[in-house]
Design a protein around this motif. Structure first.
Motif, PDB file in Angstrom:
ATOM      1  N   THR A  70       0.468 -48.126  31.894  1.00 24.04           N
ATOM      2  CA  THR A  70      -1.028 -48.045  31.529  1.00 24.04           C
ATOM      3  C   THR A  70      -0.730 -47.946  29.725  1.00 24.04           C
ATOM      4  O   THR A  70       0.087 -47.737  29.193  1.00 24.04           O
ATOM      5  CB  THR A  70      -1.686 -46.852  32.032  1.00 24.04           C
ATOM      6  OG1 THR A  70      -1.266 -45.633  31.209  1.00 24.04           O
ATOM      7  CG2 THR A  70      -1.758 -46.535  33.588  1.00 24.04           C
ATOM      8  N   PRO A  71      -1.574 -48.285  28.977  1.00 28.44           N
ATOM      9  CA  PRO A  71      -2.004 -48.001  27.652  1.00 28.44           C
ATOM     10  C   PRO A  71      -1.273 -46.764  27.081  1.00 28.44           C
ATOM     11  O   PRO A  71      -0.690 -46.537  25.989  1.00 28.44           O
ATOM     12  CB  PRO A  71      -3.229 -48.116  27.189  1.00 28.44           C
ATOM     13  CG  PRO A  71      -4.014 -49.001  28.241  1.00 28.44           C
ATOM     14  CD  PRO A  71      -3.337 -48.480  29.696  1.00 28.44           C
ATOM     15  N   ALA A  72      -1.561 -45.627  27.853  1.00 30.74           N
ATOM     16  CA  ALA A  72      -1.092 -44.275  27.458  1.00 30.74           C
ATOM     17  C   ALA A  72       0.004 -43.635  28.301  1.00 30.74           C
ATOM     18  O   ALA A  72       0.443 -42.420  28.067  1.00 30.74           O
ATOM     19  CB  ALA A  72      -2.325 -43.254  27.641  1.00 30.74           C
ATOM     20  N   ASP A  73       0.607 -44.259  29.405  1.00 27.90           N
ATOM     21  CA  ASP A  73       1.537 -43.482  30.234  1.00 27.90           C
ATOM     22  C   ASP A  73       2.685 -44.848  30.769  1.00 27.90           C
ATOM     23  O   ASP A  73       1.977 -45.799  31.000  1.00 27.90           O
ATOM     24  CB  ASP A  73       0.854 -42.851  31.573  1.00 27.90           C
ATOM     25  CG  ASP A  73      -0.176 -41.707  31.193  1.00 27.90           C
ATOM     26  OD1 ASP A  73       0.561 -40.705  30.772  1.00 27.90           O
ATOM     27  OD2 ASP A  73      -1.184 -42.028  31.048  1.00 27.90           O
ATOM     28  N   LEU A  74       3.837 -44.290  30.838  1.00 27.10           N
ATOM     29  CA  LEU A  74       4.897 -45.139  31.194  1.00 27.10           C
ATOM     30  C   LEU A  74       5.780 -44.601  32.255  1.00 27.10           C
ATOM     31  O   LEU A  74       6.409 -43.352  31.970  1.00 27.10           O
ATOM     32  CB  LEU A  74       5.663 -45.730  29.922  1.00 27.10           C
ATOM     33  CG  LEU A  74       6.705 -46.797  30.454  1.00 27.10           C
ATOM     34  CD1 LEU A  74       6.371 -48.119  31.132  1.00 27.10           C
ATOM     35  CD2 LEU A  74       7.539 -47.100  29.273  1.00 27.10           C
ATOM     36  N   HIS A  75       5.823 -45.057  33.482  1.00 28.70           N
ATOM     37  CA  HIS A  75       7.092 -44.371  34.483  1.00 28.70           C
ATOM     38  C   HIS A  75       7.847 -45.273  34.920  1.00 28.70           C
ATOM     39  O   HIS A  75       7.250 -46.657  35.251  1.00 28.70           O
ATOM     40  CB  HIS A  75       6.044 -43.881  35.584  1.00 28.70           C
ATOM     41  CG  HIS A  75       5.050 -42.892  35.303  1.00 28.70           C
ATOM     42  ND1 HIS A  75       5.466 -41.561  35.063  1.00 28.70           N
ATOM     43  CD2 HIS A  75       3.842 -43.120  35.081  1.00 28.70           C
ATOM     44  CE1 HIS A  75       4.349 -40.708  34.855  1.00 28.70           C
ATOM     45  NE2 HIS A  75       3.069 -41.893  34.544  1.00 28.70           N
ATOM     46  N   VAL A  76       9.070 -45.073  34.651  1.00 26.93           N
ATOM     47  CA  VAL A  76      10.154 -46.273  34.904  1.00 26.93           C
ATOM     48  C   VAL A  76      11.316 -45.641  35.655  1.00 26.93           C
ATOM     49  O   VAL A  76      11.861 -44.491  35.623  1.00 26.93           O
ATOM     50  CB  VAL A  76      10.702 -46.756  33.726  1.00 26.93           C
ATOM     51  CG1 VAL A  76      11.788 -47.908  33.935  1.00 26.93           C
ATOM     52  CG2 VAL A  76       9.705 -47.352  32.712  1.00 26.93           C
ATOM     53  N   MET A  77      11.851 -46.492  36.592  1.00 25.00           N
ATOM     54  CA  MET A  77      13.102 -46.034  37.355  1.00 25.00           C
ATOM     55  C   MET A  77      14.158 -46.918  37.112  1.00 25.00           C
ATOM     56  O   MET A  77      13.985 -47.978  37.100  1.00 25.00           O
ATOM     57  CB  MET A  77      12.624 -46.077  38.935  1.00 25.00           C
ATOM     58  CG  MET A  77      13.911 -45.771  39.802  1.00 25.00           C
ATOM     59  SD  MET A  77      14.058 -43.807  39.845  1.00 25.00           S
ATOM     60  CE  MET A  77      12.695 -43.334  40.846  1.00 25.00           C
ATOM     61  N   LEU A  78      15.350 -46.283  36.701  1.00 32.57           N
ATOM     62  CA  LEU A  78      16.372 -47.137  36.178  1.00 32.57           C
ATOM     63  C   LEU A  78      17.646 -46.802  37.199  1.00 32.57           C
ATOM     64  O   LEU A  78      17.647 -45.851  37.884  1.00 32.57           O
ATOM     65  CB  LEU A  78      16.785 -46.712  34.782  1.00 32.57           C
ATOM     66  CG  LEU A  78      15.923 -47.015  33.651  1.00 32.57           C
ATOM     67  CD1 LEU A  78      16.337 -46.738  32.457  1.00 32.57           C
ATOM     68  CD2 LEU A  78      15.394 -48.482  33.803  1.00 32.57           C
ATOM     69  N   ARG A  79      18.656 -47.813  37.361  1.00 37.92           N
ATOM     70  CA  ARG A  79      19.690 -47.439  38.107  1.00 37.92           C
ATOM     71  C   ARG A  79      21.020 -48.252  37.229  1.00 37.92           C
ATOM     72  O   ARG A  79      20.934 -49.250  36.537  1.00 37.92           O
ATOM     73  CB  ARG A  79      19.631 -48.717  39.409  1.00 37.92           C
ATOM     74  CG  ARG A  79      18.657 -48.042  40.439  1.00 37.92           C
ATOM     75  CD  ARG A  79      18.797 -46.832  41.201  1.00 37.92           C
ATOM     76  NE  ARG A  79      20.185 -47.034  41.967  1.00 37.92           N
ATOM     77  CZ  ARG A  79      20.570 -45.906  42.653  1.00 37.92           C
ATOM     78  NH1 ARG A  79      20.247 -44.678  42.553  1.00 37.92           N
ATOM     79  NH2 ARG A  79      21.735 -46.075  43.288  1.00 37.92           N
ATOM     80  N   ALA A  80      21.897 -47.228  37.264  1.00 38.58           N
ATOM     81  CA  ALA A  80      23.177 -47.607  36.770  1.00 38.58           C
ATOM     82  C   ALA A  80      24.297 -47.148  37.867  1.00 38.58           C
ATOM     83  O   ALA A  80      24.566 -46.066  37.700  1.00 38.58           O
ATOM     84  CB  ALA A  80      23.441 -46.875  35.589  1.00 38.58           C
ATOM     85  N   GLY A  81      24.811 -48.091  38.599  1.00 37.63           N
ATOM     86  CA  GLY A  81      25.787 -47.748  39.699  1.00 37.63           C
ATOM     87  C   GLY A  81      25.067 -46.845  40.834  1.00 37.63           C
ATOM     88  O   GLY A  81      23.869 -47.409  41.238  1.00 37.63           O
ATOM     89  N   GLU A  82      25.724 -45.768  40.955  1.00 39.36           N
ATOM     90  CA  GLU A  82      24.986 -45.013  42.037  1.00 39.36           C
ATOM     91  C   GLU A  82      24.101 -43.778  41.254  1.00 39.36           C
ATOM     92  O   GLU A  82      23.729 -42.761  42.139  1.00 39.36           O
ATOM     93  CB  GLU A  82      25.975 -44.105  42.816  1.00 39.36           C
ATOM     94  CG  GLU A  82      26.880 -45.034  43.502  1.00 39.36           C
ATOM     95  CD  GLU A  82      26.243 -45.802  44.749  1.00 39.36           C
ATOM     96  OE1 GLU A  82      25.383 -45.090  45.331  1.00 39.36           O
ATOM     97  OE2 GLU A  82      26.286 -46.816  45.038  1.00 39.36           O
ATOM     98  N   THR A  83      23.870 -43.982  39.999  1.00 37.10           N
ATOM     99  CA  THR A  83      23.075 -42.963  39.350  1.00 37.10           C
ATOM    100  C   THR A  83      21.777 -43.543  38.999  1.00 37.10           C
ATOM    101  O   THR A  83      21.407 -44.552  38.614  1.00 37.10           O
ATOM    102  CB  THR A  83      23.672 -42.434  37.763  1.00 37.10           C
ATOM    103  OG1 THR A  83      24.904 -42.424  38.169  1.00 37.10           O
ATOM    104  CG2 THR A  83      23.092 -41.416  37.350  1.00 37.10           C
ATOM    105  N   THR A  84      20.677 -42.588  39.253  1.00 43.50           N
ATOM    106  CA  THR A  84      19.318 -42.992  39.066  1.00 43.50           C
ATOM    107  C   THR A  84      18.850 -42.490  37.729  1.00 43.50           C
ATOM    108  O   THR A  84      19.156 -41.241  37.294  1.00 43.50           O
ATOM    109  CB  THR A  84      18.440 -42.441  40.110  1.00 43.50           C
ATOM    110  OG1 THR A  84      18.741 -42.792  41.380  1.00 43.50           O
ATOM    111  CG2 THR A  84      16.912 -42.917  39.978  1.00 43.50           C
ATOM    112  N   GLY A  85      17.915 -43.251  36.852  1.00 46.59           N
ATOM    113  CA  GLY A  85      17.284 -42.497  35.902  1.00 46.59           C
ATOM    114  C   GLY A  85      16.104 -42.693  35.900  1.00 46.59           C
ATOM    115  O   GLY A  85      15.339 -43.626  36.168  1.00 46.59           O
ATOM    116  N   ARG A  86      15.217 -41.553  35.297  1.00 45.83           N
ATOM    117  CA  ARG A  86      13.665 -41.718  35.651  1.00 45.83           C
ATOM    118  C   ARG A  86      13.283 -41.464  34.203  1.00 45.83           C
ATOM    119  O   ARG A  86      13.632 -40.286  33.399  1.00 45.83           O
ATOM    120  CB  ARG A  86      13.172 -40.613  36.548  1.00 45.83           C
ATOM    121  CG  ARG A  86      13.558 -41.061  37.814  1.00 45.83           C
ATOM    122  CD  ARG A  86      13.184 -39.952  38.910  1.00 45.83           C
ATOM    123  NE  ARG A  86      13.814 -38.757  38.755  1.00 45.83           N
ATOM    124  CZ  ARG A  86      14.392 -37.937  39.507  1.00 45.83           C
ATOM    125  NH1 ARG A  86      13.943 -38.023  40.978  1.00 45.83           N
ATOM    126  NH2 ARG A  86      15.000 -36.791  39.649  1.00 45.83           N
TER     127      ARG A  86
END
Length: 219
Positions: A70-86
């Motif tokens: 949204t203009p004021a909020d961002l939620h992202v899920m990343l993946r690097a191999g078996e590791t998750t980034g939030r």
């Protein structure tokens, strides 16, 4: 934090959180909010990608699994191999905060960039004694290390701990024809993901700005 990675076992997830108070108008519009979100986004993003790359190992590719903006909020899920980034970036959440937590099979550690502290017991927390004592240990760490960090900051007068050292390392690498403290390849990888997320924020701002006038029109 990086030096203590071995204590965490196999890293399972990395969480990067950044809550910021908008500056300027008391009620900024969606486009103004989006610009401020874009301005602060690199700070929590590049630390998250850096840690993900270190944990996932050589050759690991950081990918965007999902994202919501949204203009004021961002939620992202990343993946690097078996590791998750939030990644969570918000101009609405309070209190103002900036931290990164690395969670592994043997424990978790949290780096607080506002207080310049590292907190965590770095044990599995599965035993009864660990469950009881871990909150106490982390509470004492938070109190003691915040006091030390505050004293160090007041003494040095630095508003952004680490920035001066990073700039010095960069210019030293230039003068000595050495390697940059932040590799060009890493910067390009961060920029690629950053630009994709910027596009999502700008699209959300445009859609919000379009919907609001229509909603306000009299029937």
């Amino acid at each position: 934090l990086i030096a203590r990675f071995p204590e965490l076992g196999t890293v399972v997830s990395v969480d990067s959180y950044f809550a910021f108070r908008p500056v300027g108008a008391s009620t900024p519009g969606p486009r103004a909010l989006a610009q401020q979100a874009i301005d602060i986004l690199p700070h929590p993003l590049y630390t998250l990608i850096d840690v993900l790359e270190r944990c996932a190992g050589p050759g690991a590719v950081v990918e965007v699994a999902s994202a919501f903006a949204t203009p004021a909020d961002l939620h992202v899920m990343l993946r690097a191999g078996e590791t998750t980034g939030r990644l969570t970036v918000s101009l609405r959440a309070r209190p103002v905060a900036s931290w990164l937590t690395v969670t592994g099979t043997s424990g978790a550690l949290t780096c607080d960039f506002v207080r310049s502290t590292l907190v965590g017991a770095a044990n599995p927390g599965t035993e009864a004694l660990e469950k009881i004592l871990n909150p106490m240990v982390e509470g004492v760490q938070l109190l003691a290390r915040t006091a030390v960090s505050l004293g160090r900051r007041l003494h040095s007068g630095a508003n952004y701990p680490g920035l001066q050292q990073l700039i010095e390392r960069f210019y030293r690498s230039v003068s000595q024809n050495g390697q940059s403290p932040v590799s060009p390849e890493h910067l390009l990888r961060v920029t690629d993901i950053f630009e994709r997320l910027v596009g999502m924020i700008e699209t959300a701002a445009q859609e919000t700005a379009t919907v609001r006038p229509r909603a306000a029109m009299p029937k």
